[in-house]
Design an enzyme around this catalytic site. Sequence first.
Site, PDB file in Angstrom:
ATOM      1  CB  ALA A 117      -0.865  -0.011   1.260  1.00 27.40           C
TER       2      ALA A 117
ATOM      3  N   GLY B  24       0.657  -4.969   0.983  1.00 24.72           N
ATOM      4  CA  GLY B  24      -0.529  -5.065   0.125  1.00 24.72           C
ATOM      5  C   GLY B  24      -0.254  -5.761  -1.198  1.00 24.72           C
TER       6      GLY B  24
ATOM      7  CD  GLU C 240      -2.276  -7.596   3.120  1.00 25.48           C
ATOM      8  OE1 GLU C 240      -1.874  -6.443   2.930  1.00 25.48           O
ATOM      9  OE2 GLU C 240      -3.054  -7.915   4.040  1.00 25.48           O
TER      10      GLU C 240
ATOM     11  CD  GLU D  85       1.613  -5.464   5.766  1.00 26.31           C
ATOM     12  OE1 GLU D  85       2.470  -6.354   5.965  1.00 26.31           O
ATOM     13  OE2 GLU D  85       0.824  -5.480   4.810  1.00 26.31           O
TER      14      GLU D  85
HETATM   15  N1  CO8 Z   1       4.589   3.212  -0.636  1.00 29.19           N
HETATM   16  C1  CO8 Z   1       4.978   4.392  -1.155  1.00 29.19           C
HETATM   17  N2  CO8 Z   1       6.129   4.551  -1.834  1.00 29.19           N
HETATM   18  C2  CO8 Z   1       6.894   3.462  -2.003  1.00 29.19           C
HETATM   19  C3  CO8 Z   1       6.551   2.201  -1.492  1.00 29.19           C
HETATM   20  C4  CO8 Z   1       5.325   2.096  -0.785  1.00 29.19           C
HETATM   21  N3  CO8 Z   1       4.891   0.936  -0.273  1.00 29.19           N
HETATM   22  N4  CO8 Z   1       7.531   1.331  -1.807  1.00 29.19           N
HETATM   23  C5  CO8 Z   1       8.453   2.023  -2.506  1.00 29.19           C
HETATM   24  N5  CO8 Z   1       8.071   3.305  -2.631  1.00 29.19           N
HETATM   25  C6  CO8 Z   1       8.763   4.392  -3.327  1.00 29.19           C
HETATM   26  C7  CO8 Z   1       9.962   4.879  -2.546  1.00 29.19           C
HETATM   27  O1  CO8 Z   1       9.557   5.805  -1.545  1.00 29.19           O
HETATM   28  C8  CO8 Z   1      10.776   5.509  -3.650  1.00 29.19           C
HETATM   29  O2  CO8 Z   1      10.199   6.754  -3.976  1.00 29.19           O
HETATM   30  P1  CO8 Z   1      11.174   8.042  -4.220  1.00 29.19           P
HETATM   31  O3  CO8 Z   1      12.014   7.636  -5.423  1.00 29.19           O
HETATM   32  O4  CO8 Z   1      10.203   9.134  -4.519  1.00 29.19           O
HETATM   33  O5  CO8 Z   1      11.981   8.203  -2.979  1.00 29.19           O
HETATM   34  C9  CO8 Z   1      10.509   4.587  -4.846  1.00 29.19           C
HETATM   35  O6  CO8 Z   1       9.290   3.901  -4.549  1.00 29.19           O
HETATM   36  C10 CO8 Z   1      11.582   3.546  -5.049  1.00 29.19           C
HETATM   37  O7  CO8 Z   1      11.766   2.859  -3.836  1.00 29.19           O
HETATM   38  P2  CO8 Z   1      13.184   2.726  -3.093  1.00 29.19           P
HETATM   39  O8  CO8 Z   1      14.075   3.875  -3.464  1.00 29.19           O
HETATM   40  O9  CO8 Z   1      12.901   2.511  -1.639  1.00 29.19           O
HETATM   41  O10 CO8 Z   1      13.725   1.402  -3.807  1.00 29.19           O
HETATM   42  P3  CO8 Z   1      14.775   0.373  -3.213  1.00 29.19           P
HETATM   43  O11 CO8 Z   1      15.136  -0.530  -4.337  1.00 29.19           O
HETATM   44  O12 CO8 Z   1      15.864   1.067  -2.481  1.00 29.19           O
HETATM   45  O13 CO8 Z   1      13.954  -0.469  -2.104  1.00 29.19           O
HETATM   46  C11 CO8 Z   1      12.050  -1.672  -1.282  1.00 29.19           C
HETATM   47  C12 CO8 Z   1      12.903  -1.289  -2.510  1.00 29.19           C
HETATM   48  C13 CO8 Z   1      12.879  -2.574  -0.342  1.00 29.19           C
HETATM   49  C14 CO8 Z   1      10.850  -2.448  -1.802  1.00 29.19           C
HETATM   50  C15 CO8 Z   1      11.621  -0.389  -0.522  1.00 29.19           C
HETATM   51  O14 CO8 Z   1      11.047   0.513  -1.470  1.00 29.19           O
HETATM   52  C16 CO8 Z   1      10.606  -0.617   0.544  1.00 29.19           C
HETATM   53  O15 CO8 Z   1      10.948  -1.082   1.615  1.00 29.19           O
HETATM   54  N6  CO8 Z   1       9.328  -0.271   0.296  1.00 29.19           N
HETATM   55  C17 CO8 Z   1       8.270  -0.356   1.267  1.00 29.19           C
HETATM   56  C18 CO8 Z   1       7.818  -1.794   1.408  1.00 29.19           C
HETATM   57  C19 CO8 Z   1       6.729  -1.888   2.463  1.00 29.19           C
HETATM   58  O16 CO8 Z   1       6.940  -1.622   3.640  1.00 29.19           O
HETATM   59  N7  CO8 Z   1       5.530  -2.295   2.037  1.00 29.19           N
HETATM   60  C20 CO8 Z   1       4.399  -2.462   2.901  1.00 29.19           C
HETATM   61  C21 CO8 Z   1       3.609  -1.210   2.998  1.00 29.19           C
HETATM   62  S1  CO8 Z   1       2.329  -1.298   4.203  1.00 29.19           S
HETATM   63  C22 CO8 Z   1       1.110  -2.145   3.453  1.00 29.19           C
HETATM   64  O17 CO8 Z   1       1.244  -2.586   2.333  1.00 29.19           O
HETATM   65  C23 CO8 Z   1      -0.133  -2.293   4.244  1.00 29.19           C
HETATM   66  C24 CO8 Z   1      -1.202  -3.031   3.472  1.00 29.19           C
HETATM   67  C25 CO8 Z   1      -2.509  -3.013   4.230  1.00 29.19           C
HETATM   68  C26 CO8 Z   1      -3.123  -1.625   4.254  1.00 29.19           C
HETATM   69  C27 CO8 Z   1      -4.493  -1.690   4.798  1.00 29.19           C
HETATM   70  C28 CO8 Z   1      -5.204  -0.338   4.985  1.00 29.19           C
HETATM   71  C29 CO8 Z   1      -4.873   0.838   4.162  1.00 29.19           C
END
Ligand code: CO8
Length: 261
Positions: A70, A115, A118, A138
């Site tokens: 998400a 997400g 999921e 999460e």
């Molecule tokens: N949300 C928003 N932006 C994201 C997300 C995300 N989940 N994942 C990556 N991005 C963005 C980064 O912020 C970055 O943006 P910018 O270039 O503007 O800084 C861009 O995508 C590229 O990402 P990275 O630079 O971080 O890329 P890396 O190769 O260094 O890392 C990762 C890749 C490891 C995947 C890293 O991006 C990461 O850890 N992402 C988050 C993963 C995460 O925690 N996902 C779970 C989110 S919570 C969730 O999904 C809850 C679901 C249920 C919700 C229910 C109610 C709403």
Amino acid sequence: MKTDSFDHILIETPEDGIVTLTINRPDKLNALNSTVLNELEQAISSFEKSRDFGVMIITGAGEKAFVAGADIKELSALDRTRGEKASARGQHIFSLIENSSKPIIAVVNGYALGGGAELAMACHLRYASEKALIGLPEVTLGIIPGYGGTQRLPLLVGKANALEMILTGQPVKAEKAEAIGLVNKVLPANEVMDQAKKTASKILNNGPLALSKAIQAVNSATADGNFAKEAALFGQLCDSDDFKEGTSAFLEKRKAEFRGN
Ligand code: CO8
């Protein structure tokens, strides 16, 4: 089937009865913001009604990600009420996928986190590329899976594997995902879409009514998930300091310091 006017979803409809839906927000690793979720809902509903397409394949745009979760920027603004509602909204859309009368196959081409994992779990079959990483991180943000992951993951991999993934927040590599039953098969990145299409073609030889009833029957064996409980707990966490800290830390690119309240 509706094919145009989406901002973050690409729909391909070759004349073979298989529709491919690509989540297309590669600069944010295809994270699910509200636009993506709305478009996903419309596309699934349109597929359900269409007479021309019998199988859908869902994948992510770009080399890196299926869906990295998400959208954490949107999540960070949630409080308890909006959090519970947002969780229930995503659950509803993913239930449309799970309960679709026609098979939906996930091609997990890279990160499938939160997400994103999921979403893959709601699909009927999952094929993963060798470089896929699948996980529910999460808790690292101070929340729990809220799009049905707490209910679907134990059914796929058993309670012990599910709790290990959910409590550590650590993703599993494709090979382990296959070993524990989280994905059907792992293939080299350049073969995974072909495999999904081959399976889809085999499925299309079969009676559509039987396919629809088969999905209903299999889903009915596992239909007692407590999704409302998941949404309520997700909402509670949206009011916590740990959640504010977890999401701020991600957005500020630093390590979170949780205090347990
Ligand atoms: N949300 C928003 N932006 C994201 C997300 C995300 N989940 N994942 C990556 N991005 C963005 C980064 O912020 C970055 O943006 P910018 O270039 O503007 O800084 C861009 O995508 C590229 O990402 P990275 O630079 O971080 O890329 P890396 O190769 O260094 O890392 C990762 C890749 C490891 C995947 C890293 O991006 C990461 O850890 N992402 C988050 C993963 C995460 O925690 N996902 C779970 C989110 S919570 C969730 O999904 C809850 C679901 C249920 C919700 C229910 C109610 C709403």
